[in-house]
Design a protein around this motif. Structure first.
Motif, short mmCIF file in Angstrom:
data_model
loop_
_atom_site.label_atom_id
_atom_site.label_comp_id
_atom_site.label_asym_id
_atom_site.label_seq_id
_atom_site.Cartn_x
_atom_site.Cartn_y
_atom_site.Cartn_z
N GLY A 8 -7.17 1.53 -0.69
CA GLY A 8 -6.17 2.59 -0.83
C GLY A 8 -5.32 2.41 -2.08
N SER A 29 -5.14 4.96 -5.29
CA SER A 29 -3.87 5.50 -5.80
C SER A 29 -3.76 5.27 -7.30
CB SER A 29 -2.69 4.84 -5.08
OG SER A 29 -2.69 5.18 -3.70
N TYR A 54 1.24 4.34 -2.84
CA TYR A 54 1.23 5.79 -2.56
C TYR A 54 2.49 6.45 -3.11
CZ TYR A 54 1.62 10.13 0.10
OH TYR A 54 1.79 11.45 0.46
N THR A 108 0.84 -1.21 0.00
CA THR A 108 0.00 0.00 0.00
C THR A 108 0.86 1.25 0.00
OG1 THR A 108 -1.66 -1.21 1.28
CG2 THR A 108 -1.90 1.17 1.17
#
Length: 318
Positions: free
Chosen positions: A213, A217, A120, A116
Motif C-alpha cells: 500500500g 501511494s 495515504y 501506511t
C-alpha cells in the motif's frame, strides 16, 4: 503457569548481549540514554502538536499517534532489560514473557499501520490538494487510527493465544535481550508448525500488505510530482515525503532483518542487532527525522517554551 503438555514453566532466562561483567555498566548507560532520548523526543513531538492549533491537521495528528506508539514500543522492552542488568538477574517470568510478546507485536504492527496511513495522507495531499480537507476529514482520521488499534490488538491476541499452547522442555534460555515470538517458538519442544504458519501468515498479511500500500501511494505521488510544471512545487512535494520515506525505510529494513536473519542463518547475534534497530534505534530517530527540518514543529516548541517561561511565577513581564 501450565502450558501444553503439562510441563510447568515458571520463567525464561534472557541471555542479553554479553555475559562480561565489565560491559554491563556500558550497556546499561547506553540503553538508558537511548531510552530517555526516545521518550523525551517523542514527548516533544506530542507536546508541539497538542499545543499549537496550526498543527491540528491530519498529518500531525498521525505523527503524534506514531510518537505515542514509539514511546510505548520502547517502554515494552528497555526498562525490563535495564532492571535485569541492575539486579544482575536474567530471569523473566512466563507471564511476563507472554505480556512482553503481546505488546511488542501490538506496537510494531501499529507502527506499520500508522506509517501506511501517513503514506495515504501524503498521497491525498499531493495528488488531490483541493479536496484534501474533504477526503482526509477528522472522522476518517479517527476511524483509521481506531481500526489500526483494533486490528493490532486482535493480531497480538491471536499470536499470544497460539503461544500459550506450546510446551517447553529443559532449555529455557532465550538468546536475546527481549522475549520475541520467534525466539520463544524455537525453544518449544511441542509441535510448532501451526504457530509458525500463523506467525508468518500474519507477517505477510500485516507487514507486506501495508508495504505494498505504501509503495502504491508513492508510485502515485511520483507520477503527480513528475506532472508538476513548477520546480519549486516538485521540491516542496518531495520535501514533505522525505521524512516519512526515511522512517519507512528504516523500520522495514530492520524489521525484515529480524525475521530473515532468524529464519535463514539462525544467528542470535544478528537477530539481536536487528531487534535493537527496530525496537530502540528507529523510535529514537523518528523525532529527529520528523522535526530537525520541520519549521512548524520547531516554531511550535519555541512558542510553547517561551510562553511557559513568561508565565512562570516570579518572572518579571514588562
Amino acid at each position: 503457569m501450565q502450558p501444553g503438555n503439562g510441563t510447568q514453566i515458571s520463567e525464561f532466562i534472557l541471555m542479553g548481549f554479553s555475559e562480561d561483567p565489565e560491559l554491563q555498566p556500558l550497556i546499561f548507560g547506553l540503553f538508558l540514554s537511548m531510552y530517555l532520548i526516545t521518550v523525551l523526543g517523542n514527548l516533544l513531538i506530542i507536546l508541539a502538536v497538542s499545543s499549537d492549533s496550526h498543527l491540528h491537521t491530519p498529518m500531525y495528528f498521525f505523527l503524534s499517534n506514531l510518537s505515542l506508539v514509539d514511546i510505548c514500543f520502547t517502554t515494552t522492552t528497555i526498562p525490563k532489560m535495564l532492571v535485569n542488568i541492575q539486579t544482575q538477574r536474567k530471569a523473566i517470568t512466563y507471564a511476563g514473557c507472554i505480556t512482553q510478546i503481546y505488546f511488542l507485536i501490538l506496537f510494531s504492527v501499529l507502527d506499520i499501520f500508522l506509517l501506511t496511513v501517513m503514506a495515504y495522507d501524503r498521497f491525498v495531499a499531493i495528488c488531490h490538494p483541493l479536496h484534501y480537507m474533504v477526503i482526509v476529514n477528522p472522522q476518517l482520521c479517527g476511524l483509521l487510527v481506531l481500526m489500526s488499534w483494533i486490528m493490532s490488538i486482535l493480531n497480538s491476541l491471536l499470536q499470544c493465544l497460539m503461544a500459550l499452547r506450546l510446551s517447553f522442555c529443559a532449555n529455557l534460555e532465550i538468546p536475546h535481550f527481549i522475549c520475541e515470538l520467534n525466539q520463544m517458538i524455537q525453544l518449544a519442544c511441542s509441535d510448532t508448525f501451526l504457530n509458525n504458519m500463523v506467525m508468518y501468515f500474519a507477517a505477510v498479511l500485516l507487514g507486506v500488505g501495508p508495504f505494498i500500500g505504501i509503495l502504491y501511494s508513492y508510485s502515485k505521488i511520483v507520477s503527480c510530482i513528475r506532472g508538476m510544471s513548477s520546480a519549486q512545487g516538485k521540491y516542496k512535494a518531495f520535501f514533505t515525503c522525505a521524512s516519512h520515506l526515511s522512517v519507512v525505510s528504516l523500520f522495514y529494513c530492520t524489521t525484515l532483518g529480524v525475521y530473515l536473519s532468524s529464519a535463514a542463518i539462525q544467528s542470535s547475534h544478528s537477530s539481536e542487532t536487528a531487534s535493537v534497530m527496530y525496537t530502540v534505534v528507529t523510535p529514537m530517530l523518528n523525532p529527529f527525522i520528523y522535526s530537525l527540518r520541520n519549521k512548524d514543529i520547531k516554531q511550535a516548541l519555541k512558542t510553547f517554551f517561551v510562553k511557559e517561561t513568561t508565565n512562570r511565577p516570579g518572572v518579571l513581564r514588562l
